[in-house]
Write an enzyme that holds these catalytic residues in place. Structure first.
Site, PDB file in Angstrom:
ATOM      1  N   GLU A 168       0.534   0.663  10.450  1.00 42.74           N
ATOM      2  CA  GLU A 168      -0.750   0.321  10.499  1.00 42.74           C
ATOM      3  C   GLU A 168      -1.489   1.682  10.753  1.00 42.74           C
ATOM      4  O   GLU A 168      -2.725   1.611  11.380  1.00 42.74           O
ATOM      5  CB  GLU A 168      -1.236  -0.708  11.375  1.00 42.74           C
ATOM      6  CG  GLU A 168      -0.571  -1.948  11.046  1.00 42.74           C
ATOM      7  CD  GLU A 168      -0.772  -2.605   9.849  1.00 42.74           C
ATOM      8  OE1 GLU A 168      -1.679  -2.647   9.280  1.00 42.74           O
ATOM      9  OE2 GLU A 168       0.303  -3.264   9.341  1.00 42.74           O
ATOM     10  N   SER A 217      -0.327   6.778  15.786  1.00 43.44           N
ATOM     11  CA  SER A 217      -1.216   6.969  17.065  1.00 43.44           C
ATOM     12  C   SER A 217      -1.958   8.206  16.645  1.00 43.44           C
ATOM     13  O   SER A 217      -3.240   8.275  17.044  1.00 43.44           O
ATOM     14  CB  SER A 217      -0.493   7.297  18.190  1.00 43.44           C
ATOM     15  OG  SER A 217       0.408   6.304  18.401  1.00 43.44           O
ATOM     16  N   LEU A 270       0.860  -1.181  -0.086  1.00 44.40           N
ATOM     17  CA  LEU A 270      -0.013   0.277   0.070  1.00 44.40           C
ATOM     18  C   LEU A 270       0.805   1.271   0.215  1.00 44.40           C
ATOM     19  O   LEU A 270       0.921   2.167  -0.927  1.00 44.40           O
ATOM     20  CB  LEU A 270      -0.836  -0.015   1.479  1.00 44.40           C
ATOM     21  CG  LEU A 270      -1.704   1.181   1.500  1.00 44.40           C
ATOM     22  CD1 LEU A 270      -2.865   1.285   0.386  1.00 44.40           C
ATOM     23  CD2 LEU A 270      -2.422   1.433   2.692  1.00 44.40           C
ATOM     24  N   GLN A 300       9.331   2.746  46.813  1.00 48.31           N
ATOM     25  CA  GLN A 300       7.953   3.197  46.416  1.00 48.31           C
ATOM     26  C   GLN A 300       8.117   3.623  45.112  1.00 48.31           C
ATOM     27  O   GLN A 300       7.167   3.301  44.120  1.00 48.31           O
ATOM     28  CB  GLN A 300       7.470   4.231  47.412  1.00 48.31           C
ATOM     29  CG  GLN A 300       5.839   4.346  47.051  1.00 48.31           C
ATOM     30  CD  GLN A 300       5.407   5.292  48.039  1.00 48.31           C
ATOM     31  OE1 GLN A 300       5.651   6.812  48.077  1.00 48.31           O
ATOM     32  NE2 GLN A 300       4.569   4.754  48.780  1.00 48.31           N
TER      33      GLN A 300
END
Length: 379
Positions: free
Chosen positions: A363, A366, A125, A279
């Site tokens: 594909e 974003s 493509l 943490q």
């Protein structure tokens, strides 16, 4: 509502995990270094039926459902993202449109070749001047008495270097206002198909990403996929399914990064205790696990919904967008947890970090996924 895998899916997932750990993970670094997937891996993929996972049995495939394919791509990608995208592009970008739009004669001719891996599939493509804007494609076709003739160029073609089967999207060679796109099944060993190069990439370096010149390529009339002028619809529909495959690849990359970070945090000591006691590290692990679980739910749902032949445009874009960003987030956080060691090529993290980036690009970037999501919401 049951979120558990069926027994078949659970058994398949465990089998793929065992295979990937034993056969693919040990070769992943070499695939990356050598810019090709080890031939033995490809032979094993063929033997296991992973290249024809959801091709119907009557055409030589394994006859699995689409969710099974998602699980295969995820777990293979966890071991080697290059191998995962080989399966994804072969299946969702080449086999899938033939399953959906092919004539019975085309299915009988081409699907057994793809299911067995005798031919590795790809999707032609993208062009130098047409990436996110497929409407700008310049490759065109002339209709002759008994064949079509293709002229143009294609770039960034995943699996192209295998010179197997390709779905080529081109418009008629008439004036621009009359442009109509069609799809063709093309043997990439045909005369006039010129492999210009396999790209040297930042990540997924074991995967072929190829550039082609199409110089008067003759395509038999019976290789027209779908109806003439239906090519744009076929291309967009194919990309919807392809996005689920990339989401699955992203899950594999994210999962591998998280597993490495979790293990390292529980073994690495600084200031007299394991860094998992700090943490700051705990928050990173908590965020990674949460993002990964969200991405899994979206991706599995998209795969399940496609298997039911339901509309997947919105869900596929959401899954691909979320999972690809999770892959990059997890790779980055895992590398940060490892500190300087994660930056070294001795560990797989730097490869995962490089591999992750492309999932936010191919594909549909974003940004394109967000356009699709918004468009679907505002219908």
């Amino acid at each position: 509502m049951d979120f558990n895998f069926s027994e078949d899916h659970r058994v398949l997932k465990e089998a793929v995990i065992d295979f990937a750990k034993a056969e693919i993970a040990p070769r992943a670094a070499a695939n990356d270094l050598n810019h090709e997937i080890h031939p033995e891996i490809i032979s094993q993929l063929k033997e296991l039926g992973f290249l024809g996972s959801y091709i119907p049995e009557e055409y030589g495939g394994a006859g699995m459902d689409f969710l099974s394919y998602v699980l295969i791509v995820e777990e293979i990608s966890k071991a080697c993202a290059s191998t995962g995208v080989l399966i994804s592009a072969h299946s969702s970008l080449c086999s899938d449109p033939i399953i959906k739009y092919g004539t019975e004669a085309q299915k009988k001719k081409f699907l057994p070749l793809l299911a067995s891996g005798e031919k590795i599939g790809c999707f032609l493509l993208t062009e130098p001047n047409a990436g996110s804007d497929p409407g700008g494609l310049e490759t065109c076709f002339h209709e002759r008495d008994d064949h079509y003739e293709l002229e143009g160029s294609k770039i960034f073609i995943t699996n192209g270097g295998f010179l197997g089967l390709g779905i080529v999207i081109a418009h008629n060679c008439g004036p621009e206002p009359d442009r109509q796109f069609s799809a063709f099944i093309v043997d990439l060993q045909s005369e006039g198909v010129v492999l210009l190069k396999n790209e040297n990439k930042m990540g997924i370096r074991g995967s072929y990403t190829s550039a082609f010149s199409l110089e008067g390529v003759k395509v038999p009339k019976e290789n027209l996929l779908g109806a003439e002028n239906e090519g744009f619809h076929i291309a967009m529909n194919t990309l919807n399914g392809g996005r689920i495959g990339i989401a699955a690849q992203s899950l594999g990359i994210a999962g591998a990064a998280f597993d490495l970070a979790l293990e390292y945090a529980q073994t690495r000591k600084q200031f007299g205790r394991h860094i998992s006691k700090f943490q700051a590290i705990q928050f990173k692990l908590a965020d990674m696990a949460t993002e990964l679980e969200c991405s899994k739910l979206l991706t599995y749902k998209a795969g399940w919904q496609k298997g039911l032949k339901q509309d997947i445009v919105l869900l596929a874009a959401q899954a691909k967008n979320k999972a690809s960003e999770t892959a990059n987030f997890c790779a980055n956080e895992a590398l940060q947890i490892h500190g300087g060691y994660g930056y070294m090529a001795d560990l797989p993290l730097e490869r995962l970090y490089r591999d992750a980036k492309i999932t936010e690009i191919y594909e549909g970037t974003s940004e394109v996924q967000r356009i699709i999501i918004a468009r679907e919401l505002l219908k």
